[in-house]
Design an enzyme around this catalytic site. Structure first.
Site, PDB file in Angstrom:
ATOM      1  N   CYS A 188      15.188  41.460  -2.075  1.00  0.00           N
ATOM      2  CA  CYS A 188      15.457  42.404  -0.911  1.00  0.00           C
ATOM      3  C   CYS A 188      14.308  42.709  -0.640  1.00  0.00           C
ATOM      4  O   CYS A 188      13.262  43.192  -1.515  1.00  0.00           O
ATOM      5  CB  CYS A 188      16.226  43.519  -1.545  1.00  0.00           C
ATOM      6  SG  CYS A 188      18.060  43.225  -1.523  1.00  0.00           S
ATOM      7  N   THR A 190      14.701  45.078   2.199  1.00  0.00           N
ATOM      8  CA  THR A 190      15.374  46.144   3.257  1.00  0.00           C
ATOM      9  C   THR A 190      14.714  47.304   3.127  1.00  0.00           C
ATOM     10  O   THR A 190      14.370  47.937   4.171  1.00  0.00           O
ATOM     11  CB  THR A 190      16.886  46.117   2.821  1.00  0.00           C
ATOM     12  OG1 THR A 190      17.525  44.704   3.041  1.00  0.00           O
ATOM     13  CG2 THR A 190      17.396  47.139   3.809  1.00  0.00           C
TER      14      THR A 190
HETATM   15  N1  LIG Z   1      22.780  44.752   0.034  1.00  0.00           N
HETATM   16  C1  LIG Z   1      21.745  44.597   0.730  1.00  0.00           C
HETATM   17  O1  LIG Z   1      20.817  45.432   0.705  1.00  0.00           O
HETATM   18  C2  LIG Z   1      21.544  43.619   1.636  1.00  0.00           C
HETATM   19  C3  LIG Z   1      22.164  42.465   1.728  1.00  0.00           C
HETATM   20  N2  LIG Z   1      22.108  41.385   2.636  1.00  0.00           N
HETATM   21  C4  LIG Z   1      22.656  39.950   2.426  1.00  0.00           C
HETATM   22  O2  LIG Z   1      22.328  39.308   3.431  1.00  0.00           O
HETATM   23  C5  LIG Z   1      23.148  38.798   4.145  1.00  0.00           C
HETATM   24  C6  LIG Z   1      22.700  38.596   5.583  1.00  0.00           C
HETATM   25  O3  LIG Z   1      22.422  39.559   6.329  1.00  0.00           O
HETATM   26  P1  LIG Z   1      22.300  39.863   7.657  1.00  0.00           P
HETATM   27  O4  LIG Z   1      21.601  38.583   8.315  1.00  0.00           O
HETATM   28  O5  LIG Z   1      21.799  41.136   8.202  1.00  0.00           O
HETATM   29  O6  LIG Z   1      23.460  39.441   8.545  1.00  0.00           O
HETATM   30  P2  LIG Z   1      25.040  40.086   8.189  1.00  0.00           P
HETATM   31  O7  LIG Z   1      25.871  39.274   7.167  1.00  0.00           O
HETATM   32  O8  LIG Z   1      25.146  41.613   8.043  1.00  0.00           O
HETATM   33  O9  LIG Z   1      25.548  39.975   9.520  1.00  0.00           O
HETATM   34  C7  LIG Z   1      25.504  40.878  10.777  1.00  0.00           C
HETATM   35  C8  LIG Z   1      26.004  40.080  12.151  1.00  0.00           C
HETATM   36  O10 LIG Z   1      25.083  39.556  12.655  1.00  0.00           O
HETATM   37  C9  LIG Z   1      25.088  38.191  12.847  1.00  0.00           C
HETATM   38  N3  LIG Z   1      23.615  37.593  12.595  1.00  0.00           N
HETATM   39  C10 LIG Z   1      23.320  37.368  11.341  1.00  0.00           C
HETATM   40  N4  LIG Z   1      22.147  36.747  11.541  1.00  0.00           N
HETATM   41  C11 LIG Z   1      21.886  36.573  12.932  1.00  0.00           C
HETATM   42  C12 LIG Z   1      21.020  35.695  13.646  1.00  0.00           C
HETATM   43  N5  LIG Z   1      19.765  35.209  13.008  1.00  0.00           N
HETATM   44  N6  LIG Z   1      21.132  35.610  14.803  1.00  0.00           N
HETATM   45  C13 LIG Z   1      22.312  36.169  15.227  1.00  0.00           C
HETATM   46  N7  LIG Z   1      23.254  36.717  14.985  1.00  0.00           N
HETATM   47  C14 LIG Z   1      23.042  37.092  13.638  1.00  0.00           C
HETATM   48  C15 LIG Z   1      26.076  37.861  11.942  1.00  0.00           C
HETATM   49  O11 LIG Z   1      26.932  36.763  12.370  1.00  0.00           O
HETATM   50  C16 LIG Z   1      27.201  39.119  11.817  1.00  0.00           C
HETATM   51  O12 LIG Z   1      28.019  38.945  13.018  1.00  0.00           O
HETATM   52  C17 LIG Z   1      24.243  39.946   4.144  1.00  0.00           C
HETATM   53  O13 LIG Z   1      25.728  39.445   4.296  1.00  0.00           O
HETATM   54  C18 LIG Z   1      23.868  40.207   2.718  1.00  0.00           C
HETATM   55  O14 LIG Z   1      24.588  39.362   1.939  1.00  0.00           O
HETATM   56  C19 LIG Z   1      20.991  41.761   3.639  1.00  0.00           C
HETATM   57  C20 LIG Z   1      20.220  42.781   3.676  1.00  0.00           C
HETATM   58  C21 LIG Z   1      20.488  43.797   2.778  1.00  0.00           C
HETATM   59  O1  LIG Z   2      18.071  43.372   1.209  1.00  0.00           O
HETATM   60  C1  LIG Z   2      18.506  42.147   0.914  1.00  0.00           C
HETATM   61  N1  LIG Z   2      17.969  40.964   1.718  1.00  0.00           N
HETATM   62  C2  LIG Z   2      18.316  39.853   1.580  1.00  0.00           C
HETATM   63  O2  LIG Z   2      17.694  38.998   2.322  1.00  0.00           O
HETATM   64  C3  LIG Z   2      19.550  39.697   0.660  1.00  0.00           C
HETATM   65  N2  LIG Z   2      20.088  38.584   0.094  1.00  0.00           N
HETATM   66  C4  LIG Z   2      20.980  39.139  -0.862  1.00  0.00           C
HETATM   67  N3  LIG Z   2      20.730  40.395  -1.166  1.00  0.00           N
HETATM   68  C5  LIG Z   2      21.442  41.076  -2.094  1.00  0.00           C
HETATM   69  O3  LIG Z   2      20.927  41.287  -3.509  1.00  0.00           O
HETATM   70  C6  LIG Z   2      22.161  41.071  -4.168  1.00  0.00           C
HETATM   71  C7  LIG Z   2      21.586  40.299  -5.730  1.00  0.00           C
HETATM   72  O4  LIG Z   2      20.526  41.053  -6.059  1.00  0.00           O
HETATM   73  P1  LIG Z   2      19.801  40.677  -7.576  1.00  0.00           P
HETATM   74  O5  LIG Z   2      19.127  39.487  -7.141  1.00  0.00           O
HETATM   75  O6  LIG Z   2      18.904  41.671  -7.950  1.00  0.00           O
HETATM   76  O7  LIG Z   2      20.910  40.365  -8.624  1.00  0.00           O
HETATM   77  C8  LIG Z   2      23.000  40.247  -3.297  1.00  0.00           C
HETATM   78  O8  LIG Z   2      24.202  40.162  -4.052  1.00  0.00           O
HETATM   79  C9  LIG Z   2      22.894  40.974  -2.321  1.00  0.00           C
HETATM   80  O9  LIG Z   2      23.743  41.881  -2.162  1.00  0.00           O
HETATM   81  C10 LIG Z   2      19.885  40.788  -0.251  1.00  0.00           C
HETATM   82  N4  LIG Z   2      19.322  42.157   0.172  1.00  0.00           N
END
Ligand SMILES: NC(=O)C1=CN([C@@H]2O[C@H](COP(=O)(O)OP(=O)(O)OC[C@H]3O[C@@H](n4cnc5c(N)ncnc54)[C@H](O)[C@@H]3O)[C@@H](O)[C@H]2O)C=CC1
Ligand SMILES: O=c1[nH]c(=O)c2[nH+]cn([C@@H]3O[C@H](COP(=O)(O)O)[C@@H](O)[C@H]3O)c2[nH]1
Ligand SMILES: [K+]
Length: 362
Positions: A188, A190
């Site tokens: 991450c 973020t």
């Molecule tokens: N736990 C955490 O701190 C975080 C986890 N993640 C992981 O990464 C995954 C992807 O995150 P995000 O890309 O932010 O999307 P997201 O899954 O939150 O999607 C949000 C919306 O944006 C759309 N979208 C995503 N990428 C796009 C793109 N390149 N162009 C146009 N629309 C797009 C998707 O279709 C959705 O409708 C999440 O589902 C999550 O698993 C991402 C950031 C933080």
């Molecule tokens: O900020 C983020 N940007 C990303 O691109 C991303 N991809 C995964 N995840 C999140 O990280 C979780 C896994 O975490 P660990 O590798 O520490 O187990 C996963 O289960 C997600 O919740 C993301 N968070």
């Protein structure tokens, strides 16, 4: 008027605490049973499993991982990039594994359509993971309610969020398990790109209380780097712990295997919001956004079963040191060697660390 408030309470991460040992009647680690039973609030399902979950990242939540983990009683959040046909052949090859998998989905219409068609063809899949980066989106509870109406008997995991008031919203909307974590993950970025986040052990401590009061459950997602971190998450109140990085680099993981010049083998592992993931699944990084995940190479680690033995062995041992079954130990020592060391070197860090705790504006 821009009114900034700073929450002065210290927030904790896994490395800030240790679990306090206690008297134990257990004579051997072999006596420890890691299986836990759950009754889910909304799906009304009863499940018995070891509460560790492979993350729905496309390099972690693979069918190969699900097949291996289900044999040992662990769960897998299968990633959202498999087709109906691929799901059908998985279900045919590993019918018993369906009990221990959830199918992942985003919240767009296209995502939900895809989810519905797979569940129609493979109704034995036991649960659904609705996963978006920002679970604070206004429309998220409505989407959960819609999916709940369509699939009354499937266990729904929804996330990610990090504060109690939204945990409540998601459970009331129909989620059984709320997934928590904002920015703690190993790939991450973020917190770096946005400045938003919340120390993960405090997330677990605060959100589990809310979830449990409502009869819901909590899944801690991200930031576990070793079996001890998993023990701390469970000790802090997490009913389930999701792992990404700890399961990366294995035969069952996705990602490209490469032999380096010095002969060592590595596998790629990347965040689902990284440039690598976006190029792969969307074609490019959209012009209005930036990557919030990175791409790394991790050492190749062979069969995941050996790693599982290491993780489960650690957890059994936690139980013997604390004289308690899994989910029943909860005595933490807040010692934070790193934090106090920093403070000694620079008194201002104390203040900065407190400011970091939580900051919001209205
Ligand atoms: N736990 C955490 O701190 C975080 C986890 N993640 C992981 O990464 C995954 C992807 O995150 P995000 O890309 O932010 O999307 P997201 O899954 O939150 O999607 C949000 C919306 O944006 C759309 N979208 C995503 N990428 C796009 C793109 N390149 N162009 C146009 N629309 C797009 C998707 O279709 C959705 O409708 C999440 O589902 C999550 O698993 C991402 C950031 C933080
Ligand atoms: O900020 C983020 N940007 C990303 O691109 C991303 N991809 C995964 N995840 C999140 O990280 C979780 C896994 O975490 P660990 O590798 O520490 O187990 C996963 O289960 C997600 O919740 C993301 N968070
Ligand atoms: K996720």
């Amino acid at each position: 008027m821009h009114n900034v408030k700073v929450d002065p309470e210290i927030k904790l991460d896994f490395q800030d605490v240790l679990i306090r040992p206690r008297r134990s009647k257990l004579k051997s680690r072999a006596e420890v049973d890691l299986f836990c039973e759950y009754n889910f609030k909304n799906s009304k399902k009863t499940v018995k499993c070891i509460p560790l979950v492979a993350s729905n990242m496309d390099t972690i939540g693979t069918f190969e991982m699900a097949a291996a983990l289900s044999k040992q009683g662990l769960m897998t959040a299968v990633h959202k990039y498999y087709s109906v046909e691929e799901w059908k052949s998985f279900a045919q090859a590993y019918p018993e594994a369906l009990n221990s998998v959830t199918i992942s989905s985003g919240t767009s219409d296209e995502d939900i359509k895809r989810l519905s068609s797979i569940l129609q063809e493979v109704p034995g899949i036991s649960g659904i993971t609705l996963d978006i980066a920002n679970g604070y989106q206004d429309s998220f509870p409505d989407t959960i309610s819609r999916v709940r109406d369509d699939f009354p008997n499937h266990t729904i995991v929804a996330g990610n969020v990090v504060t109690g008031e939204v945990v409540e919203d998601l459970i009331r909307a129909g989620a059984d398990i709320v997934k928590v974590g904002l920015g703690p993950g190993s790939v991450c970025i973020t917190r770096i790109k946005t400045g938003v986040g919340y120390p993960q052990l405090s997330v677990v401590l605060e959100c589990s209380e809310v979830a449990h009061e409502l009869g819901g459950h909590l899944m801690a997602d991200g930031g576990c780097t070793c079996p001890g971190d998993i023990a701390k998450a469970i000790g802090g109140g997490a009913d389930f712990v999701m792992m990404g990085g700890m399961l990366a680099g294995h035969d069952q993981s996705g990602g490209e295997l490469r032999t380096k010049e010095d002969g060592t083998k590595v596998k790629t592992f990347y965040g689902m919001s990284s440039e690598t993931a976006m190029s792969k699944h969307v074609g490019q990084v959209a012009s209005y956004r930036t990557a919030e995940g990175k791409s790394v190479e991790v050492p190749y680690r062979g069969d995941v079963n050996e790693t599982l033995q290491d993780i489960l062995g650690g957890l059994r041992s936690t139980c013997t040191y604390t004289g308690a079954p899994l989910r029943k130990f909860s005595f933490f020592l807040h010692y934070s060697s790193k934090y106090y060391q920093d403070c000694k070197e620079d008194p201002n860090i104390m203040i900065r660390a407190r400011l970091f705790a939580s900051c919001y504006a209205d």
